[in-house]
Enzyme design. Structure first.
Site, mmCIF file in Angstrom:
data_model
loop_
_atom_site.group_PDB
_atom_site.id
_atom_site.type_symbol
_atom_site.label_atom_id
_atom_site.label_comp_id
_atom_site.label_asym_id
_atom_site.label_seq_id
_atom_site.Cartn_x
_atom_site.Cartn_y
_atom_site.Cartn_z
ATOM 1 C CG HIS A 125 -1.990 -1.005 1.221
ATOM 2 N ND1 HIS A 125 -2.819 -1.223 0.141
ATOM 3 C CD2 HIS A 125 -2.370 -1.894 2.174
ATOM 4 C CE1 HIS A 125 -3.659 -2.203 0.433
ATOM 5 N NE2 HIS A 125 -3.395 -2.638 1.650
ATOM 6 C CG ASP A 162 -3.193 -8.231 0.916
ATOM 7 O OD1 ASP A 162 -2.379 -8.508 1.801
ATOM 8 O OD2 ASP A 162 -4.217 -7.538 1.133
ATOM 9 C CG HIS A 164 -6.817 -5.020 2.039
ATOM 10 N ND1 HIS A 164 -6.264 -5.878 2.967
ATOM 11 C CD2 HIS A 164 -8.006 -4.608 2.542
ATOM 12 C CE1 HIS A 164 -7.081 -5.969 4.014
ATOM 13 N NE2 HIS A 164 -8.138 -5.224 3.782
ATOM 14 C CG ASP A 249 -5.221 -9.858 3.690
ATOM 15 O OD1 ASP A 249 -4.974 -10.443 2.619
ATOM 16 O OD2 ASP A 249 -4.888 -8.686 3.910
#
Length: 319
Positions: A125, A162, A164, A249
């Site tokens: 990120h 991931d 995200h 995740d």
């Protein structure tokens, strides 16, 4: 050749506070699982070195790097509500990025068949001019730039599974035709980027592939996307090296995602990527740890990824 596991004891020193989901126990859980499952003795254990600020500056603005350094030196602070900086965070973030560089050398120098980096803080990120989403420096992007600038690797494919979207990694290479970024991620979900029409810009048009997924997607849907969409894109691109941002995740038990993957799914996804690496780039594969916030799930799923990287066949069903 063995699989390299790159780690460093100081990764535990990055302190986000007692109730933060990205905590040192994540890494402890992974290492303890590898020992318990008797995988650890069969790995090539390699201590990470620190990246230099100059290597980090290939991805991040120098003023931002200095902000993190100064904030850490002054005792800590926060880049945003989710992304604290402690007094050791700058040094640990350099080590986290450097772990990816160390893993790159293990593979490119022929000391390991492939490599997994068990590091923190995570990175995908982190944008050029600021950190976010628990991430300080974008480890996998710094590694890709290192491979290009210092190791002579031309074409790199980055796969991010991931839950995200890896917005920082996408941003780093959105105008770069020799780095292909492919992301499977929950959408809409933090960081609320990664739409299918974000495909790269200029000469890099077509080298950014987002596969946004609604909540509740199951293992077969991920595997079908890997087989039917990501794999053909990878074959068409013909990379010299494959990197993976592995966030566990997207497991059904993770508290920060809403997907339905199981522990076995991560082994199956890794097998597919390994086959592609063998087919396209001499098996050269480097995997960076990203998210995963249920400790047991993170430990078991990461163990399955590493078990696959070591060449262990999946268990056969009993009659």
């Amino acid at each position: 050749m063995p699989t390299a596991l790159v780690c460093h004891d100081d990764y535990l020193l990055h302190d986000n506070g007692p109730f933060h989901p990205e905590r040192p126990f994540r890494l402890k859980a992974v290492i303890n699982a590898l020992i318990t499952k008797q995988l650890h003795p069969r790995l090539r254990i390699t201590e990470a070195r620190a990246a230099t600020p100059e290597q980090v500056a290939r991805v991040h603005d120098e003023r931002y790097i200095e902000t993190v350094r100064r904030m850490s030196e002054q005792g800590g602070g926060a880049l945003d509500v989710d992304t604290p900086v402690s007094h050791r965070s700058y040094a640990v973030a350099l080590l986290s990025a450097g772990g990816a560089l160390t893993a790159m050398d293990e593979v490119l120098d022929g000391r390991a068949a492939n490599a997994f980096i068990a590091h923190r803080p995570p990175g995908h990120h982190a944008r050029g001019d600021h950190g976010m989403g628990f991430c300080l420096f974008n480890n996998i992007s710094i590694a890709a730039r290192y491979a290009q600038r210092e190791r002579g690797v031309e074409r790199i494919f980055i796969l991010d599974w991931d839950v995200h979207h890896g917005n920082g990694t996408q941003e780093a290479f959105y105008h770069e035709p020799n780095v292909f970024f492919c992301s499977l991620h929950q959408s809409p979900w933090f960081p609320f980027t990664g739409e299918a029409d974000e495909t790269g810009a200029g000469d890099a048009e077509g080298t950014n592939l987002n596969l946004p997924l609604r909540a509740g997607r199951r293992p077969y849907e991920y595997l079908e996307l890997l087989d039917d969409v990501a794999a053909p894109a990878m074959r068409a691109f013909r990379p010299d090296l494959i990197l993976v941002s592995a966030g566990q995740d997207c497991h059904e038990r993770d508290p920060l995602g809403q997907m339905r993957l199981t522990t076995d799914t991560f082994r199956e996804m890794t097998w597919r990527v390994l086959d592609l690496a063998d087919e396209l780039c001499g098996g050269r594969l480097v995997v960076c740890l990203e998210g995963g916030y249920d400790l047991d799930v993170l430990a078991d799923s990461t163990s399955e990824i590493i078990r696959a990287m070591m060449g262990e066949m999946p268990p056969q069903p009993t009659e």
